[in-house]
Each structure stands twice: as structure tokens, then as C-alpha cells.
Scaffold this active site. Structure first.
Site, mmCIF file in Angstrom:
data_model
loop_
_atom_site.group_PDB
_atom_site.id
_atom_site.type_symbol
_atom_site.label_atom_id
_atom_site.label_comp_id
_atom_site.label_asym_id
_atom_site.label_seq_id
_atom_site.Cartn_x
_atom_site.Cartn_y
_atom_site.Cartn_z
ATOM 1 N N GLU A 27 2.938 -2.045 2.412
ATOM 2 C CA GLU A 27 1.475 -2.051 2.581
ATOM 3 C C GLU A 27 1.040 -1.194 3.753
ATOM 4 O OE1 GLU A 27 -0.585 -2.585 0.020
ATOM 5 O OE2 GLU A 27 0.601 -4.407 -0.144
ATOM 6 N N ARG A 40 -2.993 -1.595 -10.360
ATOM 7 C CA ARG A 40 -1.602 -1.753 -9.924
ATOM 8 C C ARG A 40 -1.465 -2.940 -8.985
ATOM 9 N NH1 ARG A 40 -2.820 -2.514 -5.584
ATOM 10 N NH2 ARG A 40 -3.546 -1.109 -3.958
ATOM 11 N N SER A 53 -6.616 -2.259 -7.029
ATOM 12 C CA SER A 53 -6.901 -0.845 -7.231
ATOM 13 C C SER A 53 -7.883 -0.546 -8.354
ATOM 14 C CB SER A 53 -5.570 -0.106 -7.484
ATOM 15 O OG SER A 53 -5.733 1.259 -7.371
ATOM 16 N N ASP A 106 -2.068 4.494 -5.075
ATOM 17 C CA ASP A 106 -2.779 3.911 -6.220
ATOM 18 C C ASP A 106 -2.888 4.915 -7.362
ATOM 19 O OD1 ASP A 106 -3.069 1.932 -4.379
ATOM 20 O OD2 ASP A 106 -5.214 2.150 -4.109
#
Length: 455
Positions: free
Chosen positions: A46, A40, A142, A187
Site C-alpha cells: 500500500e 481491483r 479503484s 490501479d
């Protein structure tokens, strides 16, 4: 949206054919089925999923693909098409994960173990698996979580069980913690919940996803700064988790809340019924910008050093003596607000959307760099290069400290953008130049994990 993972009958394309051949060479038989889970790119949001806040990722076309056969042997035999990753054999009923040695097969076994424990499997199926990955390792896209998700998914199928996409995401998010990474679940969620053609707003507690339609007049470009970062091999990531946890407790205590049961910054906001903007103000008022020592944290909370180490710090953060609480909390609350603004701009779909979204991405990178300190000189250089080359917005994506930058580029500037980034960032450096082909690419929102059968 379907609640269960799709099972698709597909003709074998070139990659599946090569994987099948590799499997037959290794195990002397054809695979029973294939499983894949995508990597991803996080567009914005973040280091806030583990604080309880919504994030805005999309799945990419790069993925982890595994060929699988099942037998009664009660052993798990693992191989990888990449020769730098060694084969591994383990008893299916006796999986141990070495946190101090984060090898590829331990990530795979996190997914297997998580499913075994979820179902309480007394005699789990024996499996042979060959794994093929196209997500660049340690790049912030990820790859490790995609491997955990792929392993979890194929373990469900091999043991003839069913789980919804949400249950799979939550189980795999928990099971990745076996390797010692205290992530928040973004994720794994996007790997299972992704749908072709749309980014997703992923919210937690309860886990849910909402489509976010991206502007049609821009594309997203991923560029790898060529510095690797393995979250489980360093304590950078878990230090930030712990700093947010301590900030949660100090803010809660100062505001008269029951701080001992609160673990996430999002919980403090919920208890105070304050807006994100008000939470930024509260951080300004309550926390000081200078780092807090262990002694000061204990004094503020009225706890012993032993209690801090046992109840608040994680195993690989026991050595940390100072904590930047003001900076981390300020980043989290402001970044959570940017995610909601980003979705709002996409929903309104006005003429200036690309410019507005680009500005939010720039602000996000500045906050990651200055307040969360999860950037590095190469990431900052690459972000500047992308902005100078025509990107509307550019920011680090993933954990940081290396890995990738994601840029939003107007379609009419794409060709000149790619050329300028190549010339400015990759070509002057021999190592980067050699890695350029897999390091700079346009991506569009891909679909989620699936089980494949040969048509």
C-alpha cells in the site's frame, strides 16, 4: 499474455441487456460496442507504487461497463445508470477537467483526454456513452481508476486506434493526474493486465506483470467499513506523496547523491545499491521521528521556501507546515520488502503459506495505521473484527482513510467468518446493516479490461 485488449463477441447477459435498453431510451439507437474495466483489490503493497515499488493486486469481478455509439457530432454525451450521477455533455475537442470539483464525469473525461493527447487527435470522434458501475464508489477498490480506464479504452476503440495493454495502462495512469491525484499506476495496470485466476506482481519502470498463484485452501473476502474516502476531494493522499518526495531528497542529500533529480524513494535505493532492509536502517540513522517543519526541510536541502513550494509541494499541499518523513519512508521500505516476501511465500507454496501470508498482511496493516497513518477507527475496528472472526490476515486496502478491508480466510472457516463479521460489525449499526449486501463479499482473481460486441 496477449499484448492487446481482447475484443469479444458475447451474448447479452441480463446486465448488458439492461444497459442496452437504458442506452436506447437515452439516445434512440443501439450501442455500437461495450467496454469494461475491472476494479481491483490490493492484497499487499500500500502507498508504494508512486515510490517506484512493486505491488501485488488482483482484479475483482466488480467493474465499470459502458455502452458506446460513435458519430461525427464531435460532442461527448455521458449518462450513468445510477440516478445520483447527472448527465453531461461536452465538445469532444474542448475537454476541461475541474480539479476543485471531482465529479464522476471528470474521471471519465480524464481517460478520454489522455487518449486524445496520446494520439494528438485533431478531430476526435463524437460519442454517446451510458456507464454502469458495480464497483462501490470511494471504497478503496479503484472505482475511479476503473472509470478512467474504461473511458480510455472506449476512446481508443471509437477513434479506431490501437494501443497495447501496457501503453493503455501507462496512458491512463498519467491521465488520472488531470483530476489532481498523484497516484503511481497500480490501479490502471491491474485493470488492463489482469488475468482470470491469478493475482499479479506489478513492477514499474518498465511496467511489467508476473503471475502470483494464491494458495488454494484460502479465499479473499472484502469488507467495506462504510466510511467513504474520495482521494481527489481531500489532500491526505497527495500529502503522503509529497512527504515521500521530501524524504527521498533528504536521504539522498545525506548520502551524498544528486538529490535534486531524485523524486522517489525507490530511486535512492537503486543509487545506493542497498537492500530494502538496509534502507530501513538508513532511515533510522538519517531521519528523526519528530515532524520536520518547512524551515527545517529548506535548511537541510539548502533551498528557499519559494523553491520548496514551487518544485516539491503539489497544488493541494501548499498549506502543509509539517512533514513526517521518518515514518513515511520507514513504511515504504518495509512494505516493499513485505510484497517480495508475500510473492516468495506464494511461489514456494508450502503447507504453512496461509499462516505466513496472514502474518504479512497483519504487519502491513499495522504499518499503514502507525507509520503511514492512512487508516481510521472504523478500518481498525473492522480489521480486528475480521481477525477475531477467523481470518488468517486482514488489512486495509486502497488509499485508506475509509473504504475496504481485505481478509485472507481459510476455506473451512469461511461460513462462520462471514456470519461473525455480519453480527459483530454490520448488524449493530443501522446504516452499516443497510449497506451490508454490497459491503461484504468473497472475491477471486478476475480478468482484465475488454471490448465487447453483441454476438
Amino acid at each position: 499474455m496477449s499484448v492487446h485488449i481482447p475484443k469479444l463477441q458475447v451474448p447479452l447477459n441480463e446486465r448488458l441487456l439492461k444497459l442496452k435498453e437504458s442506452f436506447m431510451q437515452k439516445f434512440g439507437k443501439a450501442p455500437l460496442f461495450y467496454a469494461y474495466a475491472p476494479g481491483r483489490v490490493n492484497l499487499i503493497g500500500e502507498h508504494i507504487d508512486y515510490c517506484g515499488y512493486a505491488v501485488l493486486p488482483m482484479a475483482i469481478e466488480q467493474n465499470i461497463l459502458a455502452a458506446v455509439s460513435v458519430d461525427e457530432s464531435q460532442t461527448i454525451q455521458l449518462a450513468n445508470t445510477n440516478p445520483q450521477y447527472n448527465d453531461y455533455i461536452v465538445s469532444a475537442g474542448d475537454i476541461k477537467i475541474d480539479r476543485a470539483n471531482p465529479q464522476w464525469h471528470y474521471y471519465f473525461l480524464c481517460g478520454v483526454k489522455g487518449i486524445q493527447e496520446h494520439f494528438g487527435l485533431a478531430a476526435p470522434a463524437g460519442m454517446q456513452c451510458v456507464v454502469d458501475g458495480t464497483v462501490p464508489a470511494s471504497s478503496g477498490l479503484s472505482s475511479s481508476s476503473a472509470l478512467v480506464c474504461c473511458a480510455g479504452l472506449l476512446t481508443v476503440e471509437a477513434n479506431r486506434k490501437t494501443l497495447s495493454k501496457v501503453e493503455l495502462a501507462e496512458t491512463c495512469a498519467r491521465s488520472e493526474r488531470y483530476i489532481g491525484t498523484e497516484g503511481g499506476g497500480m490501479d490502471q495496470s491491474i485493470s488492463f493486465l489482469a488475468e482470470e485466476g491469478t493475482a499479479k506482481l506489478i513492477e514499474f519502470n518498465p511496467l511489467r506483470s508476473t503471475d502470483v498463484k494464491l494458495p488454494g485452501d484460502a479465499v479473499f473476502v472484502i469488507a467495506n467499513c462504510c466510511v467513504e474516502m474520495n482521494k481527489a476531494a481531500t489532500s491526505h493522499f497527495n500529502i503522503r506523496v509529497v512527504e515521500c518526495r521530501i524524504a527521498t531528497k533528504l536521504l539522498a542529500k545525506k548520502k551524498g547523491l544528486d538529490w535534486s533529480r531524485l523524486m522517489k524513494l525507490g530511486e535512492v535505493q537503486a543509487e545506493l545499491e542497498a537492500s530494502l532492509e538496509e534502507m530501513v536502517q538508513i532511515v533510522e540513522e538519517v531521519l528523526h521521528p519528530e515532524p520536520y517543519s518547512r524551515e527545517e526541510v529548506c535548511q537541510c536541502l539548502g533551498i528557499t521556501l519559494e523553491c520548496l513550494c514551487k518544485d516539491i509541494l503539489s497544488p493541494n499541499t501548499q498549506h502543509v507546515t509539517h512533514f513526517k518523513l521518518y515514518q513515511r519512508a520507514k513504511h515504504v521500505y518495509s512494505e516493499a520488502a513485505r510484497v517480495l516476501r508475500f510473492k516468495g511465500v506464494c511461489d514456494r507454496a508450502t503447507g504453512g503459506a496461509v499462516r505466513e501470508l496472514g502474518e504479512l498482511m497483519r504487519e502491513s496493516h499495522a504499518s499503514c495505521r502507525d507509520l503511514y497513518e492512512c487508516s481510521c477507527p472504523e478500518l481498525d475496528q473492522l480489521v480486528d473484527t475480521c481477525l477475531q472472526s477467523g481470518a488468517a490476515g486482514s488489512r486495509l486496502t486502497g488509499a485508506g482513510w475509509g473504504g475496504c478491508v481485505v481478509s485472507m480466510v481459510p476455506i473451512d472457516k469461511l461460513d462462520s467468518f462471514l456470519l461473525k463479521v455480519r453480527e459483530s460489525y454490520y448488524q449493530p449499526d443501522a446504516r452499516r446493516s443497510a449497506l451490508e449486501k454490497q459491503s461484504l463479499f468473497v472475491t477471486k482473481p478476475g480478468g482484465g479490461a475488454a471490448i465487447l460486441f453483441e454476438a
